[in-house]
Design an enzyme around this catalytic site. Structure first.
Site, PDB file in Angstrom:
ATOM      1  CD  GLU A  32      49.716  54.271  23.826  1.00  0.00           C
ATOM      2  OE1 GLU A  32      50.676  55.072  23.799  1.00  0.00           O
ATOM      3  OE2 GLU A  32      49.813  53.088  24.206  1.00  0.00           O
TER       4      GLU A  32
ATOM      5  CG  HIS B  17      48.443  59.895  22.648  1.00  0.00           C
ATOM      6  ND1 HIS B  17      47.812  59.410  23.766  1.00  0.00           N
ATOM      7  CD2 HIS B  17      49.451  59.031  22.370  1.00  0.00           C
ATOM      8  CE1 HIS B  17      48.422  58.296  24.158  1.00  0.00           C
ATOM      9  NE2 HIS B  17      49.409  58.044  23.326  1.00  0.00           N
TER      10      HIS B  17
ATOM     11  CG  HIS C 276      50.046  56.650  28.041  1.00  0.00           C
ATOM     12  ND1 HIS C 276      50.956  57.684  28.227  1.00  0.00           N
ATOM     13  CD2 HIS C 276      50.150  56.273  26.739  1.00  0.00           C
ATOM     14  CE1 HIS C 276      51.573  57.916  27.084  1.00  0.00           C
ATOM     15  NE2 HIS C 276      51.108  57.082  26.169  1.00  0.00           N
TER      16      HIS C 276
ATOM     17  CG  ASP D 233      52.272  55.794  20.994  1.00  0.00           C
ATOM     18  OD1 ASP D 233      51.591  56.763  21.417  1.00  0.00           O
ATOM     19  OD2 ASP D 233      53.256  55.349  21.613  1.00  0.00           O
TER      20      ASP D 233
END
Length: 327
Positions: free
Chosen positions: A8, A10, A164, A287
């Protein structure tokens, strides 16, 4: 631990960058912009420094899901996926990709997923919660009947789907009035995403498509610790209708879901998740750039779990789920 896979993680394109502005204080926005737009420099150096071999990259939130105009949503999804494909091609040994999908239009989303997996080599999709369409006031959740053909294609392609979080729409957020600090990752993200996941379980989706693999972040958005109560209390409902699915919620959770450690770096929570869903269904994530890679990695490397489980969660579960050993 060396050789970790993180999934995860981004990035942003200029058209979606501003979507992340509200999640950090104003004086930190410049740094977050740099982190979101950078792939090959700071990100890669931090991966090297903290034992992350591979990142699976995905578009920031809510991005495509918050574009009510179907044509525009399709355009932005395709552009984001093309940019990501180019970046991953520069370092295919380090970066893989999740597709952004315009689920305002299920047929277009299906076609884009096919393109990303078959033509661009993506390993799955990450979608930022419900989609807005038309006037933007009605959230489209993916248990709705119009999404069944899409799910059939996800199953056929045999790729994971990462659900998500995003915030609820303003008209659905009255419980947060006067308490804006509860929105976003503090609380609202988890509540919104957990209910969406429960809708998928209850709809009968996994009876029709039992080979689907859904991923939830943040140690499962609170669900592992509520599954017993959800099934226990639902069993008290004697009068129909209950829900269309044939089995208990926990059965679908344990067989069709995986969870990640993204943004939830607490050992007690991880141990409980291992007891609930099993170490084979938990995957390491950081994250980034909303959390720090060093924080995530230092915690995971030292957390008091069995070494065999650390290897599974940190690396081998992801390699199996995404079929990385054959790439």
């Amino acid at each position: 631990m060396q050789g970790k896979v993180a999934l995860e993680e981004h990035f942003a394109i200029p058209e979606t960058l501003q979507d992340s502005a509200g999640f950090v204080p104003g004086d930190y926005w410049k740094e977050l912009q740099h982190r979101l737009l950078d792939i090959q420099d700071t990100r890669l150096k931090l991966m090297d420094a903290h034992g992350i071999e591979t990142m699976i990259l995905s578009l920031n939130a809510p991005a495509v899901q918050a574009i009510p105009d179907r044509k525009k949503a399709i355009e932005i999804a395709r552009r984001a996926n093309d940019v990501l494909a180019e970046e991953c091609a520069r370092r295919p040994d380090r970066f893989l990709a999740f597709a952004a999908l315009p689920l305002q239009d299920p047929d277009a989303a299906t076609q884009e997923l096919q393109r990303c997996v078959n033509d661009l080599g993506f390993v799955g999709a990450l979608v930022n919660g419900f989609s807005q369409e038309g006037d933007g006031q009605t959230p489209l959740y993916y248990d709705l009947p119009q999404y069944r053909p899409f799910w059939g294609e996800v199953e056929k392609l045999d790729v994971p789907f990462y659900l998500h979080p995003r915030n609820p729409l303003p008209q659905d957020s009255r419980i947060y009035d006067g308490h804006p600090w509860l929105l976003g990752p503090t609380w609202a993200f988890a509540q919104e995403t957990a209910v969406h996941a429960l809708r998928l379980m209850a709809s009968g989706l996994f009876d029709a498509h039992p080979r689907l693999n859904i991923i939830l972040g943040h140690m499962g958005e609170g669900l592992p610790y509520m599954m017993w109560r959800i099934d226990h209390r639902n069993a008290w409902v004697k009068l129909p209708p209950r829900y269309p699915a044939k089995r208990r919620f926990v059965d679908y959770f344990n067989e069709n879901f995986h969870i990640t450690t993204s943004g939830n770096f607490r050992t007690q929570t991880l141990i409980d998740a291992i007891l609930e869903i099993g170490a084979d269904r938990i995957l390491f994530s950081t994250d980034w750039p909303f959390e720090n890679i060093d924080h995530a990695s230092d915690w995971f490397n030292a957390t008091t779990i069995a070494e065999a489980d650390r290897v599974k969660i940190g690396r081998t579960n992801a390699r199996r789920l995404f079929k990385l050993d054959g790439r």
